[in-house]
Design a protein around this motif. Structure first.
Motif, PDB file in Angstrom:
ATOM      1  N   PRO A 102       0.870  -1.218   0.112  1.00 49.75           N
ATOM      2  CA  PRO A 102       0.156  -0.116  -0.003  1.00 49.75           C
ATOM      3  C   PRO A 102       0.764   1.275   0.123  1.00 49.75           C
ATOM      4  O   PRO A 102       0.306   2.378  -0.542  1.00 49.75           O
ATOM      5  N   ALA A 103       2.043   1.248   0.527  1.00 50.50           N
ATOM      6  CA  ALA A 103       2.822   2.622   0.699  1.00 50.50           C
ATOM      7  C   ALA A 103       3.312   2.854  -0.758  1.00 50.50           C
ATOM      8  O   ALA A 103       3.727   4.155  -1.082  1.00 50.50           O
ATOM      9  N   LEU A 104       3.138   1.943  -1.800  1.00 54.98           N
ATOM     10  CA  LEU A 104       3.465   2.210  -3.216  1.00 54.98           C
ATOM     11  C   LEU A 104       2.603   2.767  -4.112  1.00 54.98           C
ATOM     12  O   LEU A 104       2.738   3.143  -5.130  1.00 54.98           O
ATOM     13  N   LEU A 105       1.124   2.679  -3.731  1.00 55.86           N
ATOM     14  CA  LEU A 105       0.052   3.113  -4.624  1.00 55.86           C
ATOM     15  C   LEU A 105       0.015   4.417  -4.845  1.00 55.86           C
ATOM     16  O   LEU A 105      -0.336   4.463  -6.170  1.00 55.86           O
ATOM     17  N   ARG A 106       0.236   5.181  -4.039  1.00 61.62           N
ATOM     18  CA  ARG A 106       0.118   6.671  -4.499  1.00 61.62           C
ATOM     19  C   ARG A 106       1.093   6.859  -5.544  1.00 61.62           C
ATOM     20  O   ARG A 106       1.006   7.708  -6.723  1.00 61.62           O
ATOM     21  N   GLU A 107       2.351   6.383  -5.324  1.00 62.94           N
ATOM     22  CA  GLU A 107       3.660   6.605  -6.705  1.00 62.94           C
ATOM     23  C   GLU A 107       3.067   6.027  -7.938  1.00 62.94           C
ATOM     24  O   GLU A 107       3.179   6.487  -8.885  1.00 62.94           O
ATOM     25  N   TYR A 108       2.568   4.874  -7.813  1.00 62.04           N
ATOM     26  CA  TYR A 108       2.101   4.147  -8.888  1.00 62.04           C
ATOM     27  C   TYR A 108       1.084   4.886  -9.682  1.00 62.04           C
ATOM     28  O   TYR A 108       1.144   4.891 -10.998  1.00 62.04           O
ATOM     29  N   LEU A 109       0.156   5.216  -9.098  1.00 61.18           N
ATOM     30  CA  LEU A 109      -0.970   5.981  -9.808  1.00 61.18           C
ATOM     31  C   LEU A 109      -0.539   7.117 -10.222  1.00 61.18           C
ATOM     32  O   LEU A 109      -0.744   7.595 -11.340  1.00 61.18           O
ATOM     33  N   GLU A 110       0.090   8.095  -9.588  1.00 58.21           N
ATOM     34  CA  GLU A 110       0.765   9.471  -9.841  1.00 58.21           C
ATOM     35  C   GLU A 110       1.522   9.527 -10.933  1.00 58.21           C
ATOM     36  O   GLU A 110       1.760  10.284 -11.655  1.00 58.21           O
ATOM     37  N   ARG A 111       2.515   8.771 -10.863  1.00 57.64           N
ATOM     38  CA  ARG A 111       3.644   8.689 -11.847  1.00 57.64           C
ATOM     39  C   ARG A 111       3.616   7.743 -12.977  1.00 57.64           C
ATOM     40  O   ARG A 111       4.185   7.563 -14.100  1.00 57.64           O
ATOM     41  N   HIS A 112       2.691   6.851 -12.807  1.00 59.19           N
ATOM     42  CA  HIS A 112       2.551   5.887 -14.026  1.00 59.19           C
ATOM     43  C   HIS A 112       1.034   5.892 -14.616  1.00 59.19           C
ATOM     44  O   HIS A 112       0.813   6.320 -15.517  1.00 59.19           O
ATOM     45  N   LEU A 113       0.156   5.181 -13.862  1.00 54.18           N
ATOM     46  CA  LEU A 113      -1.153   4.848 -14.394  1.00 54.18           C
ATOM     47  C   LEU A 113      -1.863   6.179 -14.952  1.00 54.18           C
ATOM     48  O   LEU A 113      -2.617   6.271 -15.665  1.00 54.18           O
ATOM     49  N   LEU A 114      -2.162   6.925 -13.906  1.00 55.35           N
ATOM     50  CA  LEU A 114      -2.948   8.177 -14.163  1.00 55.35           C
ATOM     51  C   LEU A 114      -2.182   9.145 -15.159  1.00 55.35           C
ATOM     52  O   LEU A 114      -2.949  10.139 -15.401  1.00 55.35           O
ATOM     53  N   THR A 115      -1.027   8.861 -15.438  1.00 53.76           N
ATOM     54  CA  THR A 115      -0.489  10.024 -16.485  1.00 53.76           C
ATOM     55  C   THR A 115      -0.753   9.721 -17.868  1.00 53.76           C
ATOM     56  O   THR A 115      -0.894  10.529 -18.684  1.00 53.76           O
ATOM     57  N   TRP A 116      -1.212   8.290 -18.029  1.00 57.06           N
ATOM     58  CA  TRP A 116      -1.478   8.017 -19.294  1.00 57.06           C
ATOM     59  C   TRP A 116      -3.124   7.251 -19.795  1.00 57.06           C
ATOM     60  O   TRP A 116      -3.706   7.312 -20.802  1.00 57.06           O
ATOM     61  N   ALA A 117      -3.554   6.729 -18.685  1.00 63.04           N
ATOM     62  CA  ALA A 117      -4.860   5.824 -18.616  1.00 63.04           C
ATOM     63  C   ALA A 117      -5.967   6.788 -19.070  1.00 63.04           C
ATOM     64  O   ALA A 117      -6.655   6.297 -19.951  1.00 63.04           O
ATOM     65  N   PRO A 118      -6.116   7.903 -18.484  1.00 61.52           N
ATOM     66  CA  PRO A 118      -7.287   8.583 -19.082  1.00 61.52           C
ATOM     67  C   PRO A 118      -7.119   9.131 -20.522  1.00 61.52           C
ATOM     68  O   PRO A 118      -8.504   8.982 -21.114  1.00 61.52           O
ATOM     69  N   HIS A 119      -6.073   9.371 -21.007  1.00 64.09           N
ATOM     70  CA  HIS A 119      -6.175   9.858 -22.402  1.00 64.09           C
ATOM     71  C   HIS A 119      -6.402   8.479 -23.308  1.00 64.09           C
ATOM     72  O   HIS A 119      -6.936   8.337 -24.112  1.00 64.09           O
ATOM     73  N   PHE A 120      -5.894   7.432 -22.968  1.00 59.65           N
ATOM     74  CA  PHE A 120      -6.065   6.211 -23.689  1.00 59.65           C
ATOM     75  C   PHE A 120      -7.424   5.756 -23.540  1.00 59.65           C
ATOM     76  O   PHE A 120      -8.031   5.395 -24.670  1.00 59.65           O
TER      77      PHE A 120
END
Length: 73
Positions: free
Chosen positions: A13-31
């Motif tokens: 759980p400590a990594l979730l914020r970083e995963y979302l902010e730095r990876h998934l949410l950077t491209w997924a909404p556009h895709f």
């Protein structure tokens, strides 16, 4: 990718914020917007909408700040 986010939330759980902010949410909404625009079937349009709403809910709930890169499509 949502399944990976769920796994991270449970196992690391400590990594979730970083995963979302730095990876998934950077491209997924556009895709997912592109998928909704280009699909010819209601199933994939609905699936993209559901995923978009889920990600937007996570971003709001966790008060995440995401830098959106410039997309060329």
């Amino acid at each position: 990718m949502l399944l990976l986010a769920a796994w991270i939330a449970r196992q690391r759980p400590a990594l979730l914020r970083e995963y979302l902010e730095r990876h998934l949410l950077t491209w997924a909404p556009h895709f997912l917007d592109v998928v909704r625009e280009q699909t010819r079937t209601p199933f994939f349009e609905g699936l993209a909408l559901l995923a978009s709403c889920s990600l937007a809910g996570l971003q709001d709930e966790l008060s995440l700040t995401v830098e959106t890169p410039r997309f060329y499509r």
